[in-house]
Design an enzyme around this catalytic site. Structure first.
Site, PDB file in Angstrom:
ATOM      1  N   ASP A 146      -4.041  -2.656   3.839  1.00 28.09           N
ATOM      2  CA  ASP A 146      -4.200  -1.828   2.639  1.00 28.09           C
ATOM      3  C   ASP A 146      -5.254  -0.752   2.833  1.00 28.09           C
ATOM      4  O   ASP A 146      -5.297   0.226   2.086  1.00 28.09           O
ATOM      5  CB  ASP A 146      -4.578  -2.705   1.446  1.00 28.09           C
ATOM      6  CG  ASP A 146      -3.374  -3.528   1.033  1.00 28.09           C
ATOM      7  OD1 ASP A 146      -3.114  -4.545   1.697  1.00 28.09           O
ATOM      8  OD2 ASP A 146      -2.678  -3.116   0.082  1.00 28.09           O
ATOM      9  N   LYS A 173      -4.193  -8.484   2.766  1.00 26.96           N
ATOM     10  CA  LYS A 173      -4.015  -9.605   1.837  1.00 26.96           C
ATOM     11  C   LYS A 173      -4.906 -10.791   2.196  1.00 26.96           C
ATOM     12  O   LYS A 173      -5.036 -11.142   3.367  1.00 26.96           O
ATOM     13  CB  LYS A 173      -2.536 -10.010   1.851  1.00 26.96           C
ATOM     14  CG  LYS A 173      -2.137 -11.139   0.935  1.00 26.96           C
ATOM     15  CD  LYS A 173      -2.535 -10.929  -0.498  1.00 26.96           C
ATOM     16  CE  LYS A 173      -2.006  -9.668  -1.106  1.00 26.96           C
ATOM     17  NZ  LYS A 173      -2.633  -9.293  -2.389  1.00 26.96           N
ATOM     18  N   ALA A 186       0.793  -1.232   0.000  1.00 25.51           N
ATOM     19  CA  ALA A 186       0.000   0.000   0.000  1.00 25.51           C
ATOM     20  C   ALA A 186       0.832   1.291   0.000  1.00 25.51           C
ATOM     21  O   ALA A 186       0.656   2.145  -0.886  1.00 25.51           O
ATOM     22  CB  ALA A 186      -0.980  -0.042   1.174  1.00 25.51           C
TER      23      ALA A 186
END
Ligand code: MRU
Length: 356
Positions: free
Chosen positions: A240, A251, A53
């Site tokens: 993220d 993830k 990110a």
């Protein structure tokens, strides 16, 4: 951090070009790639030559610099910013970086705009390094406490790559680990391989090796039994997009690790810079979850006995597949969030206390 004992950052600007480490080639080849225009920056993000990110946010910022160098024109800049935001949908850092750049560039004249863009992109990069370092110092206290109690090696499980390769330097989840290691605290990291792209096995294990941090690659499904056996003292992952209520999108597979951790009373931490907080949505169903090419599932890539990189199919051509890249871990499974401003409860109250 270091590769072959030489200090690197993941991205830098040199002679009007952006330089990156091509992460699709790691750990087998170390290749520095040049991005010469905004289209190449967008492709690097899409193909995951840069990923993680914070790093895709920084690449987007430099992408706008490249856009101005290519054509100093407002409608081209606006189109570049839209295309950059669309290049990967889940990590909020991408939009955050583009919005921050565009705000800074708004109303600026043709002569000054390039310098302002370059300065702001550099600020984003320097700020990320500072924030990741602070995350490390804050998270270090948690590892230190476990180490003092246990008087033995602290076993830490991590998922995907929230290491320095996913940021500019230090990493988020790995920063407390690097700080502990540098302080002489004994740590060992269980590295989830992180199918389908294997960011754990290919990137996290690689960068930990380069820093001399003991680590063991495990299959994505092994975390549960290790926790049942008492072989995991804590989990730490990146994110993220963190919602204002403390829910964490990361993830694919992170959620299952958090469930296993809860069942086994293993503390589960999420490390993040504030650029990853999405204050605008409260309902995790509104997060755009990236769905990637099925080839990432149907094929694996590796190195053969002649040192050549090979890609092979692993299941029938006819089989259908679904490749969701991220999932959401509800706040109730998260012990605490570790940020650059300190450690807080994964909740709106916790986040607002730190980021008023
Ligand atoms: O698809 P990727 O490799 O970009 O996903 C990366 C992750 O999920 C990381 O955990 C996340 O970006 C945090 S990075 C410090």
């Amino acid at each position: 951090m270091r590769i072959n004992n030489k200090k690197f950052r993941t991205i830098w600007f040199e002679e009007n070009k952006v330089k990156i480490i091509d992460q699709t080639k790691l750990p087998h080849q170390f290749i520095i790639k040049e991005l010469k225009n905004v289209k190449e920056a967008i492709n690097a993000i899409k193909k995951m030559e840069v990923r993680g990110a914070p790093l895709i946010g920084a690449t987007a910022a430099y992408g706008l610099v490249l856009s101005i160098i290519e054509k100093n024109d407002l409608s081209f800049l606006n189109k570049s910013s839209e295309d950059l935001i669309k290049s990967r949908p889940t990590a909020i850092n991408l939009k955050w970086a583009v919005d921050r750049m565009m705000k800074k560039l708004s109303g600026k004249n043709d002569k000054e705009i390039l310098n302002i863009a370059l300065n702001e992109a550099k600020n984003i990069v320097e700020e990320d390094i500072k924030f990741c370092e602070s995350i490390g110092k804050n998270g270090l206290k948690i590892i230190e406490e476990i180490s003092n109690k246990k008087k033995d090696t602290v076993n830490i499980l991590t998922h995907c790559n929230a290491g320095w390769l996913a940021t500019i330097d230090w990493g988020t989840a790995t920063s407390p680990i690097y700080h502990a290691h540098q302080k002489g605290i004994k740590v060992h990291v269980w590295v989830d391989e992180t199918r389908p792209r294997n960011q754990g096995a290919s990137l996290t294990s690689y960068e930990l090796n380069e820093e001399g941090v003991p680590n063991t690659v495990i299959t994505d499904n092994a975390g549960g039994i290790l926790m049942q056996r008492g072989q995991v003292d804590m989990c730490i992952v990146g994110t993220d997009r963190t919602l204002s209520n403390g829910d964490v999108c990361n993830k694919i597979g992170t959620y299952l690790k958090a469930l296993a951790a809860k069942d086994n009373n293993v503390p589960f931490y999420v490390a993040l810079p504030s650029s990853t907080i999405d204050w605008s949505i409260k309902d995790h169903n509104k997060i755009p979850i990236e769905e990637r090419n099925s080839e990432e599932l149907s094929h694996v890539e590796g190195i053969d006995e002649n040192n050549s990189i090979k890609k092979v199919r692993i299941y029938p051509q006819k089989s259908k597949s679904l490749n969701l890249a991220f999932d959401v871990t509800p706040a109730k499974y998260i012990t605490s969030l570790i940020t650059e401003r300190g450690i807080c409860e994964a909740s709106e109250r916790g986040l607002k206390n730190l980021f008023k």
